[in-house]
Write a protein that holds these residues in place. Sequence first.
Motif, PDB file in Angstrom:
ATOM      1  N   VAL A  54      59.270 -67.627 -68.251  1.00 45.66           N
ATOM      2  CA  VAL A  54      58.416 -67.366 -69.099  1.00 45.66           C
ATOM      3  C   VAL A  54      56.967 -67.973 -68.864  1.00 45.66           C
ATOM      4  O   VAL A  54      55.848 -67.337 -68.895  1.00 45.66           O
ATOM      5  CB  VAL A  54      58.685 -67.372 -70.884  1.00 45.66           C
ATOM      6  CG1 VAL A  54      57.772 -66.913 -71.777  1.00 45.66           C
ATOM      7  CG2 VAL A  54      60.130 -66.388 -71.130  1.00 45.66           C
ATOM      8  N   PRO A 102      56.332 -61.194 -71.847  1.00 45.19           N
ATOM      9  CA  PRO A 102      58.028 -61.041 -72.535  1.00 45.19           C
ATOM     10  C   PRO A 102      57.991 -61.605 -73.806  1.00 45.19           C
ATOM     11  O   PRO A 102      57.371 -62.733 -74.044  1.00 45.19           O
ATOM     12  CB  PRO A 102      58.627 -62.058 -71.652  1.00 45.19           C
ATOM     13  CG  PRO A 102      57.717 -62.066 -70.111  1.00 45.19           C
ATOM     14  CD  PRO A 102      56.298 -61.980 -70.737  1.00 45.19           C
ATOM     15  N   ASP A 103      58.845 -60.888 -74.455  1.00 48.30           N
ATOM     16  CA  ASP A 103      59.048 -61.116 -75.985  1.00 48.30           C
ATOM     17  C   ASP A 103      60.411 -61.151 -76.227  1.00 48.30           C
ATOM     18  O   ASP A 103      61.047 -60.194 -75.726  1.00 48.30           O
ATOM     19  CB  ASP A 103      58.201 -60.159 -76.796  1.00 48.30           C
ATOM     20  CG  ASP A 103      58.081 -60.556 -78.139  1.00 48.30           C
ATOM     21  OD1 ASP A 103      59.133 -61.166 -78.887  1.00 48.30           O
ATOM     22  OD2 ASP A 103      56.993 -60.251 -78.970  1.00 48.30           O
ATOM     23  N   THR A 104      60.825 -62.216 -77.194  1.00 49.42           N
ATOM     24  CA  THR A 104      62.346 -62.343 -77.212  1.00 49.42           C
ATOM     25  C   THR A 104      63.163 -61.226 -78.108  1.00 49.42           C
ATOM     26  O   THR A 104      63.961 -60.993 -77.860  1.00 49.42           O
ATOM     27  CB  THR A 104      62.668 -63.813 -77.735  1.00 49.42           C
ATOM     28  OG1 THR A 104      61.922 -63.630 -79.180  1.00 49.42           O
ATOM     29  CG2 THR A 104      62.155 -64.806 -77.073  1.00 49.42           C
ATOM     30  N   SER A 164      62.147 -53.341 -80.440  1.00 53.48           N
ATOM     31  CA  SER A 164      62.824 -53.792 -79.535  1.00 53.48           C
ATOM     32  C   SER A 164      62.916 -53.101 -78.327  1.00 53.48           C
ATOM     33  O   SER A 164      63.490 -53.562 -77.424  1.00 53.48           O
ATOM     34  CB  SER A 164      64.299 -54.360 -80.082  1.00 53.48           C
ATOM     35  OG  SER A 164      65.074 -53.043 -80.012  1.00 53.48           O
ATOM     36  N   THR A 169      62.671 -62.528 -71.168  1.00 54.46           N
ATOM     37  CA  THR A 169      62.586 -62.763 -72.512  1.00 54.46           C
ATOM     38  C   THR A 169      63.815 -63.859 -72.834  1.00 54.46           C
ATOM     39  O   THR A 169      63.879 -64.483 -73.780  1.00 54.46           O
ATOM     40  CB  THR A 169      63.005 -61.507 -73.252  1.00 54.46           C
ATOM     41  OG1 THR A 169      64.530 -61.058 -72.953  1.00 54.46           O
ATOM     42  CG2 THR A 169      62.228 -60.305 -72.742  1.00 54.46           C
ATOM     43  N   ASN A 219      66.966 -63.010 -73.074  1.00 55.86           N
ATOM     44  CA  ASN A 219      68.158 -62.376 -73.812  1.00 55.86           C
ATOM     45  C   ASN A 219      68.965 -61.946 -72.962  1.00 55.86           C
ATOM     46  O   ASN A 219      70.309 -61.616 -73.283  1.00 55.86           O
ATOM     47  CB  ASN A 219      67.439 -60.939 -74.405  1.00 55.86           C
ATOM     48  CG  ASN A 219      66.583 -61.397 -75.597  1.00 55.86           C
ATOM     49  OD1 ASN A 219      66.755 -62.286 -76.308  1.00 55.86           O
ATOM     50  ND2 ASN A 219      65.427 -60.713 -75.550  1.00 55.86           N
TER      51      ASN A 219
END
Length: 479
Positions: free
Chosen positions: A29, A89-91, A128, A191, A193
């Motif tokens: 990130v 990027p976003d979690t 999401s 992210t 994830n």
Amino acid sequence: AVHAEGLGSAGTSLEHISPPASRDRQPSVAGLQTLWHHGKPPKAQSKAQGCRPGGPVAEVNDGGMTELIAEARAAGKAAGLRLKVPPKPDTKLKASFIMLHGLGDWGQYFDPIKEAFTTVFGDEVMDSIRWLTLDAPERNLWGERMTAWFEYVTCRCGEPVEDDINMTSLLATRAAIHAIMRQEAALLMATGNYESEEEAMSHVLLIGTSQGGSAALDGALTFQGPPPGAVLQLRSLALGATIKELSKVKLSHRLPLLAVSGDMDETFLLELVRKQLHSIDSAVHLVHRVIPGLNHDTSYNAQEVVLAIEFIANKLGFEIPETIDHEEIDKLLPKDDPDSPWEKYWDDLTDEQKMAAGRLGVSGSKAWNECSAKVMMKDWENLSTIERFAAKQIGFKPDSWNSRNAEKAKAIGKEKRFVDLSDEEKALAKKLGVTGANAWDSGTAPVWSQAWKKLTANQKAAALALGYTESEWEDDDDE
């Protein structure tokens, strides 16, 4: 009712565009911040280039993300696509949906479908999902310019045989889809994830309608690497070019595929759709749903959207109500205009309909309002492929197009516009004293104001042959 059909066993696929060697490394990130700060992928620079204004060039150590975005943009440009730099990027980002519209359409086609998805999934789930709608480039098809993922060389709509296509255009679109898939998987990995490219790619879905569904399935089944999470093919067709590519290499993974068809589809006949799906049964986990009464020209269908929602929820583990309210979904979807285009004046048509009318051979308001264009005299069965396509874009269907000629055939002379009169009826009108369209349609001929008793014997005979009676003529004259 929806008919369910199933196929499937072990898998195949592939294409030969080598992914970057670094694409199996997870992008960091922190390393991506330089990319999104400048708004575009930085160009590769050697040490010999030294410094640019503002300080030395920052080394971006992002596990190949920069290269993947640059690759997607380059492949997109080669295919005629305009791609934006993806978001940071976003979690909370858990999935990516790549959307491909149908022939002659735009990405905004999916806006009502997104609204329907939001109604069922809720805002938190939709937040999401990266909803990536692509716009196909304009290409030449059948002598016209229209948005298309690839070019058709023939037009066999309604025949149980596939169209020939321009492979150069398909290969360019295929390469672009591959690059976009790699970019989206890398973005999901960034992210934090997902721990592997395979896991991230399983949350990349391709959704296509009509020709877009063909391109989506082709891109997924010819991809070298972990397969995407699923493909949703809505009223579409598996291409022979895709099937041919599948014969070259076997894969260990089968692709989850939802295919939705209408049993009244006159563009992709159900017989042909089933044949093509059977040819890829070893490469996919297939769910085929057939909706009774659905044709290809219906823009949106609630059952189709609900099937897509249920399939996605099952694949990605989203919670949805046990029973989805079809009526609620149907209210969110635009309806096709119930009025026949014949009932509209030129000024009532949209800009898109006017452009289609021009392609149909209707030169402007006068030709449209008076129905004087020669093409308007034809039955649907006698229209050329290009004329039928343009007529469909205006909103016509075979029945609505032919309805005018059917009404015209039933009408007697006095009820018709001048352009619709037969040669015999025009000869009678001339005997009556009406010699042109304006004189007939607008009632400007002097004879219309004459009393019945003042008509000559020949004029009375002509009027009677055109459907007038003495009482009707006198009533009209009084008005």
